[in-house]
Design a protein around this motif. Structure first.
Motif, PDB file in Angstrom:
ATOM      1  N   LEU A   1       0.943  -1.033   0.174  1.00 39.47           N
ATOM      2  CA  LEU A   1      -0.058  -0.104   0.232  1.00 39.47           C
ATOM      3  C   LEU A   1       0.646   1.006  -0.277  1.00 39.47           C
ATOM      4  N   TRP A   2       1.836   1.088  -1.432  1.00 36.40           N
ATOM      5  CA  TRP A   2       2.431   2.831  -1.380  1.00 36.40           C
ATOM      6  C   TRP A   2       3.673   3.041  -0.640  1.00 36.40           C
ATOM      7  N   CYS A   3       3.884   1.687   0.488  1.00 33.06           N
ATOM      8  CA  CYS A   3       5.351   2.887   1.546  1.00 33.06           C
ATOM      9  C   CYS A   3       6.064   1.729   0.897  1.00 33.06           C
TER      10      CYS A   3
ATOM     11  N   ASP B   1       2.712  10.017  13.358  1.00 34.58           N
ATOM     12  CA  ASP B   1       2.651   8.558  12.850  1.00 34.58           C
ATOM     13  C   ASP B   1       1.413   8.165  11.087  1.00 34.58           C
ATOM     14  N   CYS B   2       1.222   9.036  11.250  1.00 38.59           N
ATOM     15  CA  CYS B   2       0.302   8.363   9.695  1.00 38.59           C
ATOM     16  C   CYS B   2       0.031   9.995   8.768  1.00 38.59           C
ATOM     17  N   GLY B   3      -0.604   9.476   7.589  1.00 38.78           N
ATOM     18  CA  GLY B   3      -0.696  11.369   6.701  1.00 38.78           C
ATOM     19  C   GLY B   3      -2.120  11.611   7.096  1.00 38.78           C
ATOM     20  N   ALA B   4      -2.385  10.453   7.590  1.00 36.15           N
ATOM     21  CA  ALA B   4      -4.180  11.367   8.171  1.00 36.15           C
ATOM     22  C   ALA B   4      -3.979  12.681   9.505  1.00 36.15           C
ATOM     23  N   THR B   5      -3.109  12.483   9.866  1.00 33.00           N
ATOM     24  CA  THR B   5      -2.445  13.193  11.288  1.00 33.00           C
ATOM     25  C   THR B   5      -1.791  14.466  10.291  1.00 33.00           C
TER      26      THR B   5
ATOM     27  N   SER C   1     -10.119  14.373  -4.298  1.00 29.14           N
ATOM     28  CA  SER C   1      -8.979  14.205  -3.405  1.00 29.14           C
ATOM     29  C   SER C   1      -8.952  13.536  -2.178  1.00 29.14           C
ATOM     30  N   TYR C   2      -8.024  12.471  -1.845  1.00 29.34           N
ATOM     31  CA  TYR C   2      -7.388  12.500  -0.798  1.00 29.34           C
ATOM     32  C   TYR C   2      -6.633  12.508   0.198  1.00 29.34           C
ATOM     33  N   HIS C   3      -7.056  12.594   1.268  1.00 28.21           N
ATOM     34  CA  HIS C   3      -5.865  12.936   2.476  1.00 28.21           C
ATOM     35  C   HIS C   3      -5.631  12.428   3.460  1.00 28.21           C
ATOM     36  N   GLY C   4      -6.410  10.810   3.424  1.00 28.84           N
ATOM     37  CA  GLY C   4      -6.301  10.261   5.182  1.00 28.84           C
ATOM     38  C   GLY C   4      -7.584  10.130   5.322  1.00 28.84           C
ATOM     39  N   ASP C   5      -7.760   9.326   6.304  1.00 28.05           N
ATOM     40  CA  ASP C   5      -9.142   8.991   6.962  1.00 28.05           C
ATOM     41  C   ASP C   5      -9.969  10.118   8.366  1.00 28.05           C
TER      42      ASP C   5
ATOM     43  N   LEU D   1      -3.557  20.273  -1.709  1.00 20.51           N
ATOM     44  CA  LEU D   1      -3.894  19.306  -2.947  1.00 20.51           C
ATOM     45  C   LEU D   1      -3.010  18.487  -3.099  1.00 20.51           C
ATOM     46  N   GLU D   2      -2.975  17.569  -3.602  1.00 23.95           N
ATOM     47  CA  GLU D   2      -2.127  15.848  -3.769  1.00 23.95           C
ATOM     48  C   GLU D   2      -1.400  16.512  -4.960  1.00 23.95           C
ATOM     49  N   PRO D   3       0.568  16.960  -4.913  1.00 25.91           N
ATOM     50  CA  PRO D   3       0.963  17.435  -6.192  1.00 25.91           C
ATOM     51  C   PRO D   3       1.449  16.537  -7.547  1.00 25.91           C
TER      52      PRO D   3
ATOM     53  N   VAL E   1       0.909  20.806  -0.039  1.00 26.45           N
ATOM     54  CA  VAL E   1       1.127  20.420  -0.387  1.00 26.45           C
ATOM     55  C   VAL E   1       0.786  18.589   0.413  1.00 26.45           C
ATOM     56  N   ASP E   2      -0.138  17.657   0.150  1.00 22.52           N
ATOM     57  CA  ASP E   2       0.135  16.309   0.833  1.00 22.52           C
ATOM     58  C   ASP E   2       1.231  15.703  -0.534  1.00 22.52           C
ATOM     59  N   GLU E   3       2.714  15.195   0.351  1.00 10.82           N
ATOM     60  CA  GLU E   3       3.274  14.371  -0.716  1.00 10.82           C
ATOM     61  C   GLU E   3       2.969  13.040  -0.118  1.00 10.82           C
ATOM     62  N   VAL E   4       2.382  12.966   0.682  1.00 12.21           N
ATOM     63  CA  VAL E   4       2.221  11.031   1.476  1.00 12.21           C
ATOM     64  C   VAL E   4       2.493  10.188   0.332  1.00 12.21           C
ATOM     65  N   ALA E   5       1.860  10.339  -0.337  1.00  8.85           N
ATOM     66  CA  ALA E   5       1.499   9.195  -1.520  1.00  8.85           C
ATOM     67  C   ALA E   5       3.355   9.477  -2.480  1.00  8.85           C
ATOM     68  N   THR E   6       3.150  10.956  -2.753  1.00  4.70           N
ATOM     69  CA  THR E   6       3.736  10.884  -3.728  1.00  4.70           C
ATOM     70  C   THR E   6       5.397  10.780  -3.088  1.00  4.70           C
TER      71      THR E   6
ATOM     72  N   ALA F   1       4.663  11.251   4.695  1.00  2.15           N
ATOM     73  CA  ALA F   1       4.171   9.471   5.709  1.00  2.15           C
ATOM     74  C   ALA F   1       4.715   8.503   4.318  1.00  2.15           C
ATOM     75  N   LYS F   2       3.866   8.038   4.272  1.00  2.00           N
ATOM     76  CA  LYS F   2       4.104   6.850   3.965  1.00  2.00           C
ATOM     77  C   LYS F   2       5.724   5.979   3.487  1.00  2.00           C
ATOM     78  N   GLY F   3       6.695   6.278   2.910  1.00  2.00           N
ATOM     79  CA  GLY F   3       8.117   6.324   1.811  1.00  2.00           C
ATOM     80  C   GLY F   3       8.961   6.604   3.176  1.00  2.00           C
TER      81      GLY F   3
HETATM   82  C1  LIG Z   1      -2.426   6.627   1.708  1.00  4.12           C
HETATM   83  C2  LIG Z   1      -2.401   8.915   2.353  1.00  4.12           C
HETATM   84  C3  LIG Z   1      -3.250  10.561   3.289  1.00  4.12           C
HETATM   85  C4  LIG Z   1      -3.160   8.767   4.177  1.00  4.12           C
HETATM   86  O1  LIG Z   1      -2.577   8.537   5.287  1.00  4.12           O
HETATM   87  P1  LIG Z   1      -2.290   7.786   6.200  1.00  4.12           P
HETATM   88  O2  LIG Z   1      -1.250   6.920   6.808  1.00  4.12           O
HETATM   89  O3  LIG Z   1      -2.687   5.874   5.433  1.00  4.12           O
HETATM   90  O4  LIG Z   1      -3.025   8.280   7.203  1.00  4.12           O
HETATM   91  C5  LIG Z   1      -3.259  10.599   3.262  1.00  4.12           C
HETATM   92  N1  LIG Z   1      -2.768  11.344   1.880  1.00  4.12           N
HETATM   93  C6  LIG Z   1      -2.359  10.922   0.728  1.00  4.12           C
HETATM   94  C7  LIG Z   1      -2.060  11.344  -0.684  1.00  4.12           C
HETATM   95  C8  LIG Z   1      -1.928   9.633   0.623  1.00  4.12           C
HETATM   96  O5  LIG Z   1      -2.077   8.300  -0.231  1.00  4.12           O
END
Ligand SMILES: *Cc1c(COP(=O)(O)O)cnc(C)c1O
Length: 454
Positions: free
Chosen positions: A57-59, A115-119, A149-153, A219-221, A253-258, A282-284
């Motif tokens: 899952l992308w990490c 500790d995670c992307g959402a935070t 867009s998706y920025h976490g849960d 935004l997710e860049p 910018v939400d670089e959590v995935a990118t 986060a993730k990576g």
């Molecule tokens: C996965 C993701 C999140 C959330 O990260 P978590 O660690 O699952 O909370 C936030 N933003 C983007 C762009 C993501 O891909």
């Protein structure tokens, strides 16, 4: 099936509730139980091997059971696993912060861990709001985000999320956000440039119509991952930055995935020389080993929080495991590996492999669109290539196709009918070639059969 596998499946079904999972389907199915990871492979309790095609899952960045990261964590374990950053410093979190600032887009100079992307996103939103508040600008309470867009849960990050499927039901719980259309060339009637301009115009209208009440744009860049690997047209990100500057709102910018090499650069912002005010990672960040995240920001924002305690400018936010030492040790080892193995430099030849394979895949039946940026790939399956009509959601076609790839030794997780490939940035060419071959073969040979049986 081995007895231990049977037992684990039984216990899993008895005790676990899995994320983003319709548990009725899960309970009716036969789950794979992963026991080991080796390089870019996952091994299950039955001894079967699968290429980890979406980096867990992308990490995951450098593979599983990577000696240098394993050893860094073990060494850290001999010192301390965790201590709080509330009122204390900790060696590894300090060292990692310095390294992060060294590789981050220019202008970012402070690191706030979580500790995670959402935070990381929650923190960026609260910082942005409080930045204006602390400066006496108390009406800036809203954000502009992109639809889909998706920025976490968590509730705050869902508030700036725009995916109807994931977020729709929670609307009554959310704060108000202003949404602009996602620049999605495949679903836009016009050129990619017109598509980008259409979104930029909408953002500019929102900025004009709501002047003085917007704290920032988030935004997710470059790539909107969860929306189905939507790749923005070139220049869009720069356009958003220009608007943020013109209307004096913060750019988040939400670089959590990118982040961490996924798009071919360390951070997606680098593609368009964009300098955000806040950046979420986060993730990576830990190489995909341990939960860690960070919100990076500028000296200007940091300075707005300085003052006497009774001025109440403090950022009252923190999490128990903020800047965990084991995770930071993994993060440092991961950055060492980026350098030692020239991960970014070696990526272009691997993206070439992907581009060539996608050219073949594009011509196959039911493949409506292929989207790619670095090692982030989305293959959208449609019922009708001419009208772009989608399959019905209830058919879960993407999931069925990915299930067909498992016996061939490939583990993927789709987003609806978008087949997602997100191999680790460091994946070797041989494994990558095999992954692409299985995906191509499955779309060519398994998909028509699956469609016939719907
Ligand atoms: C996965 C993701 C999140 C959330 O990260 P978590 O660690 O699952 O909370 C936030 N933003 C983007 C762009 C993501 O891909």
């Amino acid at each position: 099936m081995h007895k231990t596998t049977q037992r684990l499946i039984e216990l899993d079904k008895k005790y676990l509730w899995h994320p983003f999972t319709q548990m009725a389907d899960w309970l009716a199915g036969e789950p794979v139980i992963i026991e080991r990871g080796e390089g870019y492979y996952l091994m299950d309790t039955e001894g079967r091997r699968y290429i980890d095609g979406v980096s867990s899952l992308w990490c995951n960045v450098h593979g599983h059971s990577v000696r240098m990261i394993d050893e860094a964590i073990r060494r850290q374990l001999d010192e301390i696993a965790h201590c709080t950053l509330l009122g204390l410093g900790q060696s590894r979190s300090i060292e990692l912060a310095e390294r992060l600032i060294r590789i981050a887009p220019r202008g970012l100079s402070k690191v706030f861990y979580s500790d995670c992307g959402a935070t990381a996103v929650e923190i960026a939103l609260k910082m942005a709001y409080q930045y204006w508040h602390n400066r006496g600008d108390k009406l800036r309470t809203r954000f502009i985000a992109l639809r889909e867009s998706y920025h976490g849960d968590t509730v705050g990050s869902v508030s700036v999320g725009g995916m109807e499927l994931f977020h729709g039901i929670y609307k009554p719980l959310l704060f108000e956000t202003l949404f602009a259309p996602t620049p999605h060339p495949y679903r836009f009637n016009g050129t990619p440039q017109q598509c980008a301009q259409h979104s930029l115009n909408a953002i500019e209208s929102l900025l004009k119509d709501n002047a003085g009440t917007i704290a920032g744009i988030i935004l997710e860049p470059k790539v909107q991952g969860a929306a189905g690997m939507i790749v923005h047209p070139a220049g869009f990100l720069k356009g958003v930055e220009t608007l943020a500057r013109k209307y004096d709102v913060l750019l988040i910018v939400d670089e959590v995935a990118t982040g961490f090499g996924r798009t071919g650069k360390m951070f997606a912002c680098e593609h368009e020389d964009v300098r955000p005010d806040l950046m979420c990672v986060a993730k990576g960040i830990s190489g995909g080993y341990l939960p860690l995240a960070a919100t990076l920001t500028t000296q200007t924002i940091f300075d707005a929080f300085l003052g006497r305690v009774d001025e109440f400018k403090t950022f009252y936010h923190g999490h128990t495991y903020t800047g965990n030492a084991l995770a930071c040790a993994a993060g440092l080892a991961s950055l060492d590996l980026f350098e030692k193995n020239h991960v970014l430099k070696k990526m272009s030849e691997k993206t070439d492999l992907i581009v060539v394979a996608l050219e073949d895949i594009r011509t196959l039946p039911f493949v409506g669109d292929v989207r790619q940026c670095g090692m982030m790939v989305g293959i959208e399956l449609v019922k009708n290539k001419t009208t772009k009509e989608s399959f019905e959601y209830k058919h879960t076609l993407g999931a069925k196709l990915c299930a067909a790839m498992r016996p061939k030794g490939v583990m993927l997780r789709p987003l609806g009918d978008v087949i997602v490939l997100m191999p680790a940035p460091a994946m070797d060419r041989m494994t990558l070639t095999k992954l692409l071959a299985v995906v191509c073969d499955s779309i060519q040979n398994d998909l028509p059969e699956i469609v016939k049986g719907l």
